[in-house]
Design an enzyme around this catalytic site. Structure first.
Site, PDB file in Angstrom:
ATOM      1  CB  CYS A 108     -42.816 -18.168  10.137  1.00  8.53           C
ATOM      2  SG  CYS A 108     -43.334 -19.814  10.606  1.00  8.53           S
ATOM      3  CG  HIS A 109     -47.003 -20.400   8.411  1.00 10.28           C
ATOM      4  ND1 HIS A 109     -46.082 -20.996   9.258  1.00 10.28           N
ATOM      5  CD2 HIS A 109     -47.552 -21.401   7.690  1.00 10.28           C
ATOM      6  CE1 HIS A 109     -46.094 -22.294   9.054  1.00 10.28           C
ATOM      7  NE2 HIS A 109     -46.973 -22.570   8.101  1.00 10.28           N
TER       8      HIS A 109
END
Length: 183
Positions: A108-109
């Site tokens: 993800c991030h």
């Protein structure tokens, strides 16, 4: 339960605001495979995910040494990743795994922390789609795939990708060091 990762120590680097499942699911996968999981964080006491899961911190980022671990997992979450990339000790800790040729998983991030550590240049990876421009500007090749493995560097996009992400983490962590996994 298998012993694929028996005797291995896996660091998880996170702070408040992590995506709950992106910590708990890989944690369960590596411990089920026989590894010892250790939560490293710039926070003390415990950290809380964006959906309320609390996880006790085992080791402070500024006291952690990548040499004491076999692999690293970076869970996502916007707030988590944004705070980690601003913490010099956390960035240095993550970067050291690349310098030591050890496998790293990021979902993800989480790639924001690795951009800050300047370890994505020349690498092929995936992430949450909003990081595409950031990663390309940092010299990475971004692809929209469920899971990407580049010389011991495992990346995925979202919690939907966790089954594939976890499987590749176990595989790459079991293989150990990768000569082309570099900072």
């Amino acid at each position: 339960m298998t012993d694929t990762l028996s005797g291995k120590r896996v660091a998880f680097l996170a702070t408040d605001g992590y995506e709950d499942s992106e910590l708990t699911s890989p944690w369960q996968a590596v411990t089920d495979a026989g590894a010892t999981a250790v939560l490293v964080s710039p926070a003390s006491g415990s950290i809380e995910g964006k959906n309320g899961h609390e996880q006790p911190v085992d080791l402070a980022s500024d006291a952690a040494d990548a040499a004491d671990f076999d692999a690293l997992v970076l869970p996502g979450g916007v707030v988590n990743a944004d705070h980690l990339r601003m913490d010099e000790a956390s960035v240095a800790f993550a970067k050291a795994f690349f310098a030591q040729h050890k496998p790293v998983g990021a979902i993800c991030h989480a790639a924001w922390t690795l951009i800050e550590g300047d370890v994505v240049r020349g690498r092929t990876l995936t992430s949450y789609p909003s990081l595409t421009t950031d990663l390309r500007n940092a010299g990475a090749t971004w692809v929209d795939e469920e899971v990407v493995v580049d010389e011991g560097f495992v990346t995925s996009r979202t919690p939907d990708d966790l089954p594939a992400f976890n499987a590749k983490l176990i595989e790459e962590f079991a293989e150990g060091k990768h000569a082309k996994q570099t900072a």
